[in-house]
Structures are given as structure tokens and as C-alpha cells.
Scaffold this motif. Sequence first.
Motif, short mmCIF file in Angstrom:
data_model
loop_
_atom_site.label_atom_id
_atom_site.label_comp_id
_atom_site.label_asym_id
_atom_site.label_seq_id
_atom_site.Cartn_x
_atom_site.Cartn_y
_atom_site.Cartn_z
N UNK A 112 3.08 -4.32 -12.87
CA UNK A 112 1.76 -4.26 -13.49
C UNK A 112 0.74 -3.64 -12.53
N UNK A 113 0.79 -4.04 -11.26
CA UNK A 113 -0.17 -3.47 -10.30
C UNK A 113 0.17 -2.03 -9.96
N UNK A 114 1.46 -1.70 -9.84
CA UNK A 114 1.85 -0.32 -9.55
C UNK A 114 1.37 0.62 -10.66
N UNK A 115 1.46 0.17 -11.91
CA UNK A 115 1.01 1.01 -13.01
C UNK A 115 -0.51 1.21 -12.99
N UNK A 116 -1.22 0.21 -12.48
CA UNK A 116 -2.67 0.40 -12.29
C UNK A 116 -2.93 1.49 -11.26
N UNK A 117 -2.18 1.46 -10.16
CA UNK A 117 -2.32 2.51 -9.15
C UNK A 117 -2.06 3.88 -9.78
N UNK A 118 -0.98 3.99 -10.56
CA UNK A 118 -0.63 5.28 -11.17
C UNK A 118 -1.77 5.75 -12.08
N UNK A 119 -2.27 4.86 -12.91
CA UNK A 119 -3.34 5.25 -13.84
C UNK A 119 -4.60 5.69 -13.10
N UNK A 120 -4.76 5.21 -11.86
CA UNK A 120 -5.95 5.56 -11.08
C UNK A 120 -5.69 6.75 -10.15
N UNK A 121 -4.52 7.39 -10.26
CA UNK A 121 -4.31 8.65 -9.54
C UNK A 121 -3.35 8.58 -8.37
N UNK A 122 -2.75 7.44 -8.10
CA UNK A 122 -1.81 7.33 -6.98
C UNK A 122 -0.45 7.89 -7.39
N UNK A 123 0.07 8.80 -6.57
CA UNK A 123 1.38 9.38 -6.87
C UNK A 123 2.43 9.00 -5.83
N UNK A 124 1.98 8.49 -4.68
CA UNK A 124 2.90 7.95 -3.65
C UNK A 124 2.28 6.66 -3.13
N UNK A 125 3.11 5.64 -2.95
CA UNK A 125 2.59 4.33 -2.56
C UNK A 125 3.53 3.67 -1.57
N UNK A 126 2.97 3.20 -0.44
CA UNK A 126 3.75 2.41 0.52
C UNK A 126 3.33 0.96 0.40
N UNK A 127 4.31 0.09 0.14
CA UNK A 127 4.02 -1.34 0.06
C UNK A 127 4.84 -2.10 1.11
N UNK A 128 4.20 -3.05 1.75
CA UNK A 128 4.93 -3.98 2.61
C UNK A 128 5.60 -5.01 1.70
N UNK A 129 6.69 -5.60 2.18
CA UNK A 129 7.41 -6.58 1.38
C UNK A 129 7.91 -7.68 2.32
N UNK A 130 7.55 -8.92 1.99
CA UNK A 130 7.86 -10.06 2.86
C UNK A 130 9.33 -10.46 2.80
N UNK A 131 9.85 -10.87 3.97
CA UNK A 131 11.10 -11.65 4.01
C UNK A 131 10.85 -12.85 4.90
N UNK A 132 11.44 -13.99 4.54
CA UNK A 132 11.37 -15.22 5.33
C UNK A 132 12.37 -16.17 4.71
N UNK A 133 12.83 -17.18 5.42
CA UNK A 133 13.88 -18.04 4.86
C UNK A 133 13.50 -18.67 3.52
N UNK A 134 12.27 -19.09 3.33
CA UNK A 134 11.89 -19.73 2.08
C UNK A 134 11.86 -18.77 0.90
N UNK A 135 11.77 -17.50 1.20
CA UNK A 135 11.71 -16.46 0.16
C UNK A 135 13.03 -15.69 0.09
N UNK A 136 13.72 -15.68 1.21
CA UNK A 136 14.95 -14.90 1.35
C UNK A 136 14.66 -13.42 1.05
N UNK A 137 15.54 -12.79 0.26
CA UNK A 137 15.37 -11.36 -0.02
C UNK A 137 14.89 -11.11 -1.45
N UNK A 138 14.28 -12.14 -2.05
CA UNK A 138 13.85 -12.06 -3.45
C UNK A 138 12.88 -10.90 -3.67
#
Length: 427
Positions: A112-138
Motif C-alpha cells: 500500500x505504501x509502495x503504491x503511494x510512492x509510485x503514484x507520487x512519482x517514485x520509480x526506484x526505491x530503497x527500503x531498509x528491512x529489519x531482522x531480529x530473533x523476535x521477527x526472524x526473516x518475516x
Amino acid sequence: MEKYAPGDVEQRPCFDLVLRDARLLNGQSVDIAIAGDTIVAIGSISGVGTRELVLGGRVVLPGFVEAHTHLDKAMTVAQSRNNSGTLLEAMAVMGQVQRDFTVASVRERARAMALRFVAAGTTTLRTHVDVKPALNLVAVEALLELREELRPLLDMQLVVLTTPLSGHAGAANLALVREALSMGVDAVGGCPIIDGDFETQIDTVFELAELFGVPVDLHIDESDNPADFSLPYLAERTKALGYQGRVVAGHCCSLSAVDEDSAKRAIDAVLDAGISVVTLPSANMYLQGRADCGLVRRGLTRVRALLDAGVPVCCGTDNVQDPFNPFGRGDQLLVANLFAHAAHLGSPREQVAAIDAITTVPAMSLGVQRYGLSAGAVADLVVLDSTEPATIIADVPPRRYVIKRGAVVAETRTETIHPLVTLNQGV
Ligand SMILES: [Zn+2]
């Protein structure tokens, strides 16, 4: 184009898409011809396109490049209140909420948020993504799936993020980071000053980058405390290890808190090491300065000094509607407007620098290939609903069309709302 008779060679479509009467940032009026995913000509185009968009002098920019956001955390603010508004409470609250994350729930919010970026003109996006034992690789699994799903609309880069990487807790995190990189995450990140042993974390991140052949993108010195200053060490190791051009330093807030001599030395070292800096005005204006009374600091890094020195400075969005920042809507032009306010970038040349900070500079910093408004570049473009290049930052105009690899992927239709009062009547 069926309306032309067979044999009418002159009028047969030569291009897949032609943008007529587009205006460049320098005010020049041009046509832009696109074949497949590529810009093949810019100027006065006599050939016709299978599809033609008559822009009426609207401004065209290369597609926006988001250098730093967190899609895995986006739009969680309703279930994760941060009462103090501090970075530390945000991290604690997020840690609790992440225990309930599923691949499906992360993917749905992130989409949902990525599509907002696209609609606002973003064509390339770098996102950080968390890992930790409580979250694992979800979250990693969710965003890797999303990267493939959205490929026709958006090029996504993922940076694996965790802390600490040292001590007993670091061992479990390190195993997850290795797994994420094995799964195809694009870059390795971290938060060295949160670790408590920033030198070990930076060393470990470079070892991982070398092992997996990926670039480095760190959250650096997101603090108002001048003692939290790992940037000089990052610059030293970047140069020593030959990583010039492959390191991005986000935040760098405490660079604004250290004394002038220390700041100058650090900026010179950053320039020498070929590091790009990403400033995150929305999140840092919100998070930083919480202990200040009276004159509250703005929380940004030394933007003007970095620009004057020649350091590449990108403007990123960071967190959107989560416990780190309840605001934002995935609109990079709106963030550039905030950036120009917060960093005092008001002259015509400085406003162009603010636009560069969401286009050409992050494209270079993130290694985006064949980027820009030139023949041979990939046709990633955004058409603004404005004919005035000089007031783009002030107006934040709607995005009329967003074009990804030559295809129109978003379109905004707006109607002019006329004032309800009738002027000059009854006077
Ligand atoms: Zn961040």
C-alpha cells in the motif's frame, strides 16, 4: 496507428510513446520519444508514436529515487503509539509490534505504501528491512516477494537492518543478516551507535559487504549528542577498504552537534571517502531535539556545509506513519519542500539542489543505471501538472503522469476549482 494508410511510411509510428511539448527544468520545450523501455530522442521529434501525450508545456523530471525508507514498518502507527516521541521509545514500541508481524501483513502494508510512492512519482526505491530473533526473516520474505510483484512499477532495493552485531545478542542477529543476504537482499546496513561498539559493527558490516559483494548503507549517528560520532570512523574504513562510491550514510545528525573543526575534518573525510549522505528531514525534525528547551534543534545534518564541500546529499523519506514518525505519505516532492525549508535552500540554484536530492543524486548514490533525461536512458519519468520549473518546490504540483520503463503506470486527473465568489459584481 490504424488511421494511417498502409504504405504511408512517413506517418507510421516510429516510437512506442512520444511526449509532446514537455518542459525541461531549464525551461527548454522539447518532445521526448520512447521506444520500449528507453528514451531514444529528445528535441523536435517529427516521427509519431503509437501513443502520444500532449503535455502543453508541463514539466518533466526523471523519476524520483527514494534513497531511504522503511516499508516493513509503514502504516503501523495505529497499533504502536509512541507517547514520548523519542527514537528510543519508537524502537521499543516497534519491537513489541513486530512480534505479531506475518509475511502477509507486512507485504500488504508495504504494498500500500509502495503504491503511494509510485503514484507520487517514485520509480526506484530503497527500503531498509529489519531482522531480529523476535521477527526472524518475516519482513525480508515479505519485501523480497513485493520486490518481484512490483517490478513493472518500481525498482526496489532492500537493505538488511539490525543492531547489535556484537556481543551475545549480536550472534543471533548476525546469523539472520547472513541469511537475508543469501536470500537476495541488495545491501547491508545497521545502526552503529545504537550497538554500543560502533567500530565492531562497522567492521562487521564491511566484512559482510565484502563476503556477499554488496554495498553498505548505514544509519549513522542519529543523535543530538556530539559523543555519538561514528562518521569519521566510517569514512576512514571506507577509504582504507576501497569502498569509495559504495557507502551511503543516512542521518548523520550529530555532525551538527560537534564543534566546527571536528565537523570540517569529518566532511573532508566523507568527501575523500566517496560517501553519499542521506538526510531525512521529516523523521529527524520530528525525532531530534526532544531534550531541547527554547531553541529546539532541527535535527538535520550539516546540509549546506556538505553541499558546499561537494558531498552528494540525498533527501529521503525515512519512516512513514509509524512510531518513528506519524506523518508522511510517500510523496518525495513534499519531502523535498520540507527539506528546502529546514535546510534554508531557497535561492533558484538551491531549489534545483533540492530537486537533485530526490532525483540525480540518489540515482548515482544507489547505483541506478541508465538514469536521467537523455537519449539512451531508461524511460523512468514523472510529468508534473505545472508549466513553471521555478516554482516546483513551492507548488508541489500533482503528478500528471508517472512513466516506468516506457509505460504509463500512474495518472492524476485534477479539475481546477474556481472561487465560489463572483468578483467585481455589485461593486
Ligand atoms: Zn531509517
